[in-house]
Design a protein around this motif. Structure first.
Motif, PDB file in Angstrom:
ATOM      1  N   ASP A 169     -42.725  12.772 -56.045  1.00  0.00           N
ATOM      2  CA  ASP A 169     -41.390  12.923 -55.463  1.00  0.00           C
ATOM      3  C   ASP A 169     -40.974  11.568 -54.895  1.00  0.00           C
ATOM      4  O   ASP A 169     -41.386  11.182 -53.801  1.00  0.00           O
ATOM      5  N   HIS A 170     -40.162  10.842 -55.625  1.00  0.00           N
ATOM      6  CA  HIS A 170     -39.844   9.457 -55.285  1.00  0.00           C
ATOM      7  C   HIS A 170     -39.225   9.336 -53.895  1.00  0.00           C
ATOM      8  O   HIS A 170     -39.603   8.459 -53.098  1.00  0.00           O
ATOM      9  N   ALA A 171     -38.276  10.201 -53.575  1.00  0.00           N
ATOM     10  CA  ALA A 171     -37.571  10.103 -52.285  1.00  0.00           C
ATOM     11  C   ALA A 171     -38.531  10.357 -51.123  1.00  0.00           C
ATOM     12  O   ALA A 171     -38.559   9.592 -50.139  1.00  0.00           O
ATOM     13  N   LYS A 172     -39.314  11.433 -51.218  1.00  0.00           N
ATOM     14  CA  LYS A 172     -40.237  11.766 -50.133  1.00  0.00           C
ATOM     15  C   LYS A 172     -41.354  10.730 -50.008  1.00  0.00           C
ATOM     16  O   LYS A 172     -41.773  10.378 -48.899  1.00  0.00           O
ATOM     17  N   TYR A 173     -41.803  10.232 -51.154  1.00  0.00           N
ATOM     18  CA  TYR A 173     -42.888   9.246 -51.122  1.00  0.00           C
ATOM     19  C   TYR A 173     -42.398   7.932 -50.519  1.00  0.00           C
ATOM     20  O   TYR A 173     -43.122   7.279 -49.752  1.00  0.00           O
ATOM     21  N   GLU A 205     -40.071   7.585 -48.274  1.00  0.00           N
ATOM     22  CA  GLU A 205     -39.968   7.820 -46.831  1.00  0.00           C
ATOM     23  C   GLU A 205     -41.353   7.794 -46.179  1.00  0.00           C
ATOM     24  O   GLU A 205     -41.529   7.258 -45.074  1.00  0.00           O
ATOM     25  N   LEU A 206     -42.322   8.372 -46.862  1.00  0.00           N
ATOM     26  CA  LEU A 206     -43.687   8.363 -46.345  1.00  0.00           C
ATOM     27  C   LEU A 206     -44.229   6.936 -46.253  1.00  0.00           C
ATOM     28  O   LEU A 206     -44.861   6.563 -45.247  1.00  0.00           O
ATOM     29  N   LEU A 207     -43.973   6.106 -47.272  1.00  0.00           N
ATOM     30  CA  LEU A 207     -44.442   4.728 -47.252  1.00  0.00           C
ATOM     31  C   LEU A 207     -43.815   3.954 -46.089  1.00  0.00           C
ATOM     32  O   LEU A 207     -44.473   3.126 -45.459  1.00  0.00           O
ATOM     33  N   GLU A 208     -42.551   4.228 -45.800  1.00  0.00           N
ATOM     34  CA  GLU A 208     -41.913   3.563 -44.670  1.00  0.00           C
ATOM     35  C   GLU A 208     -42.653   3.868 -43.364  1.00  0.00           C
ATOM     36  O   GLU A 208     -42.902   2.973 -42.546  1.00  0.00           O
ATOM     37  N   GLY A 209     -43.020   5.112 -43.183  1.00  0.00           N
ATOM     38  CA  GLY A 209     -43.756   5.482 -41.972  1.00  0.00           C
ATOM     39  C   GLY A 209     -45.136   4.860 -41.929  1.00  0.00           C
ATOM     40  O   GLY A 209     -45.594   4.405 -40.868  1.00  0.00           O
ATOM     41  N   LEU A 210     -45.822   4.801 -43.056  1.00  0.00           N
ATOM     42  CA  LEU A 210     -47.166   4.219 -43.101  1.00  0.00           C
ATOM     43  C   LEU A 210     -47.121   2.708 -42.831  1.00  0.00           C
ATOM     44  O   LEU A 210     -48.003   2.175 -42.147  1.00  0.00           O
ATOM     45  N   VAL A 211     -46.111   2.040 -43.363  1.00  0.00           N
ATOM     46  CA  VAL A 211     -45.979   0.592 -43.144  1.00  0.00           C
ATOM     47  C   VAL A 211     -45.688   0.310 -41.671  1.00  0.00           C
ATOM     48  O   VAL A 211     -46.318  -0.555 -41.042  1.00  0.00           O
ATOM     49  N   LEU A 212     -44.730   1.032 -41.104  1.00  0.00           N
ATOM     50  CA  LEU A 212     -44.379   0.798 -39.704  1.00  0.00           C
ATOM     51  C   LEU A 212     -45.559   1.115 -38.783  1.00  0.00           C
ATOM     52  O   LEU A 212     -45.806   0.385 -37.810  1.00  0.00           O
ATOM     53  N   MET A 245     -41.472  -0.100 -53.927  1.00  0.00           N
ATOM     54  CA  MET A 245     -41.220   0.805 -52.807  1.00  0.00           C
ATOM     55  C   MET A 245     -41.826   0.270 -51.516  1.00  0.00           C
ATOM     56  O   MET A 245     -41.235   0.396 -50.437  1.00  0.00           O
ATOM     57  N   VAL A 246     -42.986  -0.349 -51.612  1.00  0.00           N
ATOM     58  CA  VAL A 246     -43.610  -0.917 -50.419  1.00  0.00           C
ATOM     59  C   VAL A 246     -42.801  -2.099 -49.913  1.00  0.00           C
ATOM     60  O   VAL A 246     -42.608  -2.269 -48.694  1.00  0.00           O
ATOM     61  N   ALA A 261     -39.638  -2.507 -50.225  1.00  0.00           N
ATOM     62  CA  ALA A 261     -38.445  -1.952 -49.585  1.00  0.00           C
ATOM     63  C   ALA A 261     -38.785  -1.410 -48.199  1.00  0.00           C
ATOM     64  O   ALA A 261     -38.009  -1.579 -47.239  1.00  0.00           O
ATOM     65  N   ALA A 262     -39.962  -0.787 -48.077  1.00  0.00           N
ATOM     66  CA  ALA A 262     -40.383  -0.252 -46.779  1.00  0.00           C
ATOM     67  C   ALA A 262     -40.615  -1.375 -45.775  1.00  0.00           C
ATOM     68  O   ALA A 262     -40.271  -1.255 -44.589  1.00  0.00           O
ATOM     69  N   VAL A 263     -41.172  -2.496 -46.257  1.00  0.00           N
ATOM     70  CA  VAL A 263     -41.413  -3.642 -45.382  1.00  0.00           C
ATOM     71  C   VAL A 263     -40.091  -4.202 -44.863  1.00  0.00           C
ATOM     72  O   VAL A 263     -39.912  -4.436 -43.656  1.00  0.00           O
ATOM     73  N   GLN A 264     -39.144  -4.422 -45.775  1.00  0.00           N
ATOM     74  CA  GLN A 264     -37.863  -4.999 -45.382  1.00  0.00           C
ATOM     75  C   GLN A 264     -37.106  -4.088 -44.417  1.00  0.00           C
ATOM     76  O   GLN A 264     -36.422  -4.558 -43.499  1.00  0.00           O
ATOM     77  N   LYS A 265     -37.248  -2.804 -44.598  1.00  0.00           N
ATOM     78  CA  LYS A 265     -36.551  -1.867 -43.720  1.00  0.00           C
ATOM     79  C   LYS A 265     -37.182  -1.820 -42.331  1.00  0.00           C
ATOM     80  O   LYS A 265     -36.475  -1.660 -41.324  1.00  0.00           O
ATOM     81  N   ASN A 266     -38.498  -1.975 -42.246  1.00  0.00           N
ATOM     82  CA  ASN A 266     -39.196  -1.776 -40.975  1.00  0.00           C
ATOM     83  C   ASN A 266     -39.362  -3.035 -40.140  1.00  0.00           C
ATOM     84  O   ASN A 266     -39.631  -2.939 -38.936  1.00  0.00           O
ATOM     85  N   ILE A 267     -39.227  -4.208 -40.730  1.00  0.00           N
ATOM     86  CA  ILE A 267     -39.374  -5.441 -39.939  1.00  0.00           C
ATOM     87  C   ILE A 267     -38.366  -5.497 -38.792  1.00  0.00           C
ATOM     88  O   ILE A 267     -38.751  -5.785 -37.645  1.00  0.00           O
ATOM     89  N   PRO A 268     -37.087  -5.203 -39.029  1.00  0.00           N
ATOM     90  CA  PRO A 268     -36.134  -5.222 -37.898  1.00  0.00           C
ATOM     91  C   PRO A 268     -36.494  -4.200 -36.822  1.00  0.00           C
ATOM     92  O   PRO A 268     -36.356  -4.486 -35.619  1.00  0.00           O
ATOM     93  N   THR A 269     -36.938  -3.037 -37.237  1.00  0.00           N
ATOM     94  CA  THR A 269     -37.323  -2.006 -36.267  1.00  0.00           C
ATOM     95  C   THR A 269     -38.494  -2.478 -35.424  1.00  0.00           C
ATOM     96  O   THR A 269     -38.512  -2.309 -34.189  1.00  0.00           O
ATOM     97  N   TYR A 270     -39.464  -3.099 -36.089  1.00  0.00           N
ATOM     98  CA  TYR A 270     -40.649  -3.614 -35.382  1.00  0.00           C
ATOM     99  C   TYR A 270     -40.253  -4.702 -34.392  1.00  0.00           C
ATOM    100  O   TYR A 270     -40.699  -4.707 -33.235  1.00  0.00           O
TER     101      TYR A 270
END
Length: 226
Positions: A108-112, A114-121, A143-144, A146-155
């Protein structure tokens, strides 16, 4: 007046009869006493042997009773171990089934994603390092990233510190891994395992008391619930 020979013989016979009678009476008295002493000694020996026999069989009875207790304890321990083994096998089968279903998560691309974003953060927060290296499956690179780029500002906003994250392009996670990431600090000495398998193992460890209670009921010997 002198006694005649006949009188002398008569007195001698009378004395002999008296002596013989006394001897017979004495012999009878000795026989009676000997018989009494014999019976007393026989009774004492019989009582002594009876007590020894009773002690012997009491000891044997105690030994048999102790052997029964030991055997019963061994049988109970064996039964308990079989029950524990069966329970452990059931839990192992349950975890194996859960691991087999992990592969469906990545489908499931969408759910996976989202899960990767949480694991990276989560990896960022666990390491708290200015530079990190991420290792993932080769097919998950995009996907990883994309998760990194999304979470760096949050971090950065949360920790008030910058972070540089690099995806390892030389070494990837095994194709047998269902998904997730591994994150390392700059020198590679500190590792955060956030693969799907490692998360399942962690969750299984944390929830094992609850899982056991659901499967087998509450443990009556458990004294603490936390």
């Amino acid at each position: 007046m002198a006694l005649s020979d006949a009188d002398v013989q008569k007195q001698i016979k009378h004395m002999m009869a008296f002596i013989e009678q006394e001897a017979n009476e004495k012999a009878e008295e000795i026989d009676a006493k000997a018989e009494e002493e014999f019976n007393i000694e026989k009774g004492r020996l019989v009582q002594t042997q009876r007590l020894k026999i009773m002690e012997y069989y009491e000891k044997k009875e105690k030994q048999i009773d102790q052997q029964k207790k030991i055997q019963m304890s061994n049988l109970m321990n064996q039964a308990r171990l079989k029950v524990l083994k069966t329970r452990d096998d059931m839990i192992a089968d349950l975890l194996t089934e859960a691991r087999q279903k992990l592969a469906d998560i990545a489908k499931d691309h969408a759910k996976y994603s989202e899960l990767l974003e949480g694991l990276v953060l989560q990896g960022f927060y666990q390491l708290l390092e200015p530079k990190v290296t991420i290792r993932c499956r080769q097919q998950d690179i995009a996907m990883v990233q994309a998760a990194v780029q999304k979470n760096i500002p949050t971090y950065k906003e949360t920790v008030k510190s910058s972070i540089q994250a690099r995806i390892d392009q030389d070494r990837f996670l095994s194709p047998n891994i269902c998904g997730g990431i591994e994150m390392y600090n700059d020198n590679g000495k500190i590792k955060v395992a956030n693969t799907l398998e490692s998360r399942l193992d962690l969750m299984a460890q944390q929830m094992m008391p609850e899982v056991r209670e659901k499967l087998f009921g509450a443990n009556p010997n458990r004294r603490f619930l936390d």
